[in-house]
Design a protein around this motif. Structure first.
Motif, short mmCIF file in Angstrom:
data_model
loop_
_atom_site.label_atom_id
_atom_site.label_comp_id
_atom_site.label_asym_id
_atom_site.label_seq_id
_atom_site.Cartn_x
_atom_site.Cartn_y
_atom_site.Cartn_z
N SER A 131 1.38 6.06 3.55
CA SER A 131 0.84 5.27 2.44
C SER A 131 1.93 4.45 1.75
O SER A 131 1.62 3.51 1.04
CB SER A 131 0.09 6.14 1.43
OG SER A 131 0.89 7.20 1.01
N LYS A 184 -6.50 -0.16 0.30
CA LYS A 184 -7.31 -0.02 -0.92
C LYS A 184 -7.70 -1.42 -1.43
O LYS A 184 -8.84 -1.65 -1.83
CB LYS A 184 -6.53 0.76 -1.98
CG LYS A 184 -6.37 2.23 -1.60
CD LYS A 184 -6.02 3.12 -2.77
CE LYS A 184 -4.59 3.03 -3.15
NZ LYS A 184 -4.08 4.05 -4.05
N GLU A 208 -4.95 5.28 2.29
CA GLU A 208 -4.52 5.27 0.88
C GLU A 208 -3.37 4.28 0.63
O GLU A 208 -2.84 4.22 -0.48
CB GLU A 208 -4.13 6.68 0.43
CG GLU A 208 -5.35 7.56 0.29
CD GLU A 208 -5.05 8.90 -0.35
OE1 GLU A 208 -3.95 9.09 -0.90
OE2 GLU A 208 -5.94 9.76 -0.27
#
Ligand code: NOJ
Length: 561
Positions: free
Chosen positions: A89, A135, A130
């Protein structure tokens, strides 16, 4: 940031009295011994049951004594750990359970002071769901520029219910997941060759290319000596998204080994070459065709790639001979050295695999309850350790193989974590069994993995692992650890030599000569054999019996030259 200098360490010839190998050699990677460090399971410095950078720093002396030249860290970045960290991430943060950036910098520096380089893992095919980019893509909705960094696509059919393709995941099952729009209606689908938590990146997008080059620079600036490139052949997809037919000409498969992928590695090589010292690119390239495989190793692309052909072969003289021949022949035209790998964090532990009737490796055949003769497997793994360490090129040692750890096949219900297991509906045991935390000392879990006796490691260790601890094996001259230590010390005397010559032998005996009169002989037949003429017996994976080399054994000799 205190940046380690890779090219001027030669002054430090001893650390704590031990000789430090030169870190100045630009060709260090061609014959290096690289220890694969699965950080979650190596050593837990802060007592939370998960391995971490503090644990590695506390055990650098162990790695130095083992005799390795470099460490390859599986991903240590911020990640939800949906696939053990292969779902990144944020590349510029270390996962808090493993430490932080300043600890990583300190580790890189301290290892280098011992002559040990650091290689990190980069996972360019996909990122975590993530990650900020993904996102943002979900939030921005269909048709947005944010979605162009991925493979978002409308579904097939009037309601868009059908997946855009029927490509099969490397982890079994489907490769597309449908999103939900902001208003709650079913939305576009996105591609993931692995789990839904690992959306594939669109490598036709300039942001994707630039970001990865920046990530390389971020870590090269911190002194890392190379990157291991995950799923390296998968990055480029056919934008038309055709179905896989199986009849595609080489280089035109919809999602694997497309010709355009090589441009990416040419630009990565340029980044690596812009740094002092040799920063290496090591590819994870699963490719059955040796020539398509070594295409990745052309002089302006990667330096080396894992030779999985040798690892996947059964313990059989003709198979291993053929693999050695075909790998050396395929590497020669591109001028790259071969690598030798017996296992890693994805495959069955070596002593277990070699103890089975079918001792080859294939993901598709991994099953619970396969009968295993661990004594035989360990004997062969010892012979294989010497065989692979004797071959010209670089050598990878997966943590725990130097202790002869077996695959843990009876992990308690509820402790498994690997998505491969779950996506197969529990048919595939998955890869947790080769990722169990290392035993360092003592008679009970956590066997010194964590400080304190009441800590539960993130995966439970078998109660009987006291016999495999580093302490127990260090005290036993007949242990796997003692064999590895001796082997890596002797291997160093080959001093980068790349010569290789088969010597006459029966077909199920692998006997070859290297520089300086070094000879390795492995007996894969079912009866003892006489050793070739030699001046000195250097090392054996078993004791000689009446001067003969027993079945499933390797001996290293020094012959007149
Ligand atoms: C190969 C890695 O070695 C494996 O552990 C991972 O699950 C896949 N690539 C996906 O990143």
């Amino acid at each position: 940031m205190d940046v380690p200098v890779l090219e001027s360490e030669a002054e430090a010839t001893t650390v704590a009295g031990a000789p430090v190998p030169s870190t100045t050699d630009p060709l260090w990677w061609r014959s290096a011994v690289i220890y694969q460090l699965y950080i979650r399971s190596f050593a837990d410095g802060d007592g939370d049951g998960t391995g971490d950078i503090a644990g590695v720093r506390a055990h650098l002396g162990y790695l130095k004594e083992l005799g390795v030249d470099a460490l390859w860290f599986t991903p240590w970045y911020a990640s939800p750990l949906a696939d053990g960290g292969y779902d990144v991430s944020d590349y510029r943060q270390i996962h808090p359970a493993f430490g932080d950036i300043s600890e990583a910098e300190a580790l890189i520096r301290e290892a280098l002071a011992l002559g040990i380089r650091t290689i990190i893992d980069v996972v360019p095919n996909h990122i975590s769901h993530e990650h900020e980019w993904f996102k943002a893509a979900l939030a921005a909705g269909p048709g947005s520029p944010e979605r162009e960094r991925f493979w978002f696509h409308p579904g097939v059919g009037p309601n868009g219910d059908g997946m855009p393709t029927h490509w099969v995941s490397n982890f079994q099952g489907e490769t597309w997941t449908r999103t939900t729009n902001a208003d709650g209606t079913p939305g576009e689908w996105y591609l993931h060759l692995f789990t839904p938590e690992q959306p594939d990146l669109n490598w036709n997008h300039p942001d994707v290319r630039k970001e990865h080059e920046d990530v390389l620079r971020f870590w090269f600036d911190r002194g890392v000596a190379g990157v291991r490139i995950d799923s390296a052949a998968l990055l480029v997809k056919d934008p038309e998204l055709p179905e896989v037919t199986g009849d595609e000409p080489a280089g035109q498969h919809p999602n694997t080994d497309r010709d355009e992928v090589h441009d990416i590695y040419r630009s990565w090589r340029a980044v690596a070459d812009s740094y002092p010292g040799t920063r290496v690119l090591v590819g994870e390239v699963w490719m059955p065709d040796p020539v398509r495989f070594t295409n990745y190793l052309r002089p302006d692309e990667m330096h080396t790639a894992f030779n999985f052909d040798f690892m996947a072969r059964p313990w059989k003289g003709s198979e291993l001979r053929e693999s050695i021949d075909s790998m050396l022949a395929a590497h020669a035209p591109v001028g790259a050295p071969s690598t030798w790998v017996l296992s890693n964090h994805d495959v069955t532990r070596t002593v277990t695999r070699y103890g089975r009737e079918d001792s080859s490796f294939a993901f598709a055949t991994k099953r619970f309850g396969t009968p295993t003769d661990l004594e035989l497997g360990t004997r062969r793994a010892r012979a294989a350790a010497l065989l692979s360490a004797a071959l010209p090129g670089s050598l990878y040692v997966y943590q725990g193989d130097e202790l002869g750890l077996p695959e843990v096949e009876d992990l308690p219900e509820g402790t498994r974590q690997d998505p491969m297991h779950f996506r197969s509906n529990g048919v595939d045991p998955g890869r947790d069994g080769c990722r169990v935390p290392l035993p360092w000392a003592g008679d009970h879990p956590p066997f010194g993995f964590s400080a304190g006796t009441d800590v539960q490691p993130w995966l439970p260790q078998p109660e009987d692992w006291g016999r495999y601890t580093v302490d127990a094996e260090a005290a036993d001259p007949g242990s796997m650890l003692s064999l590895y230590r001796a082997a890596l010390t002797i291997r160093r005397t080959l001093d980068g030599d790349e010569s290789f010559r088969w010597l006459d032998s029966a077909p199920d005996v692998l006997c070859f000569a290297r520089g300086g009169g070094f000879v390795s002989v492995t007996n894969l037949s079912d009866r003892p054999i006489d050793l070739p003429e030699h001046e000195e017996f250097l090392l054996g994976s078993t004791e000689l019996v009446n001067g003969q080399l027993a079945p499933d054994s390797t001996a290293w000799l020094r012959a007149q030259h």
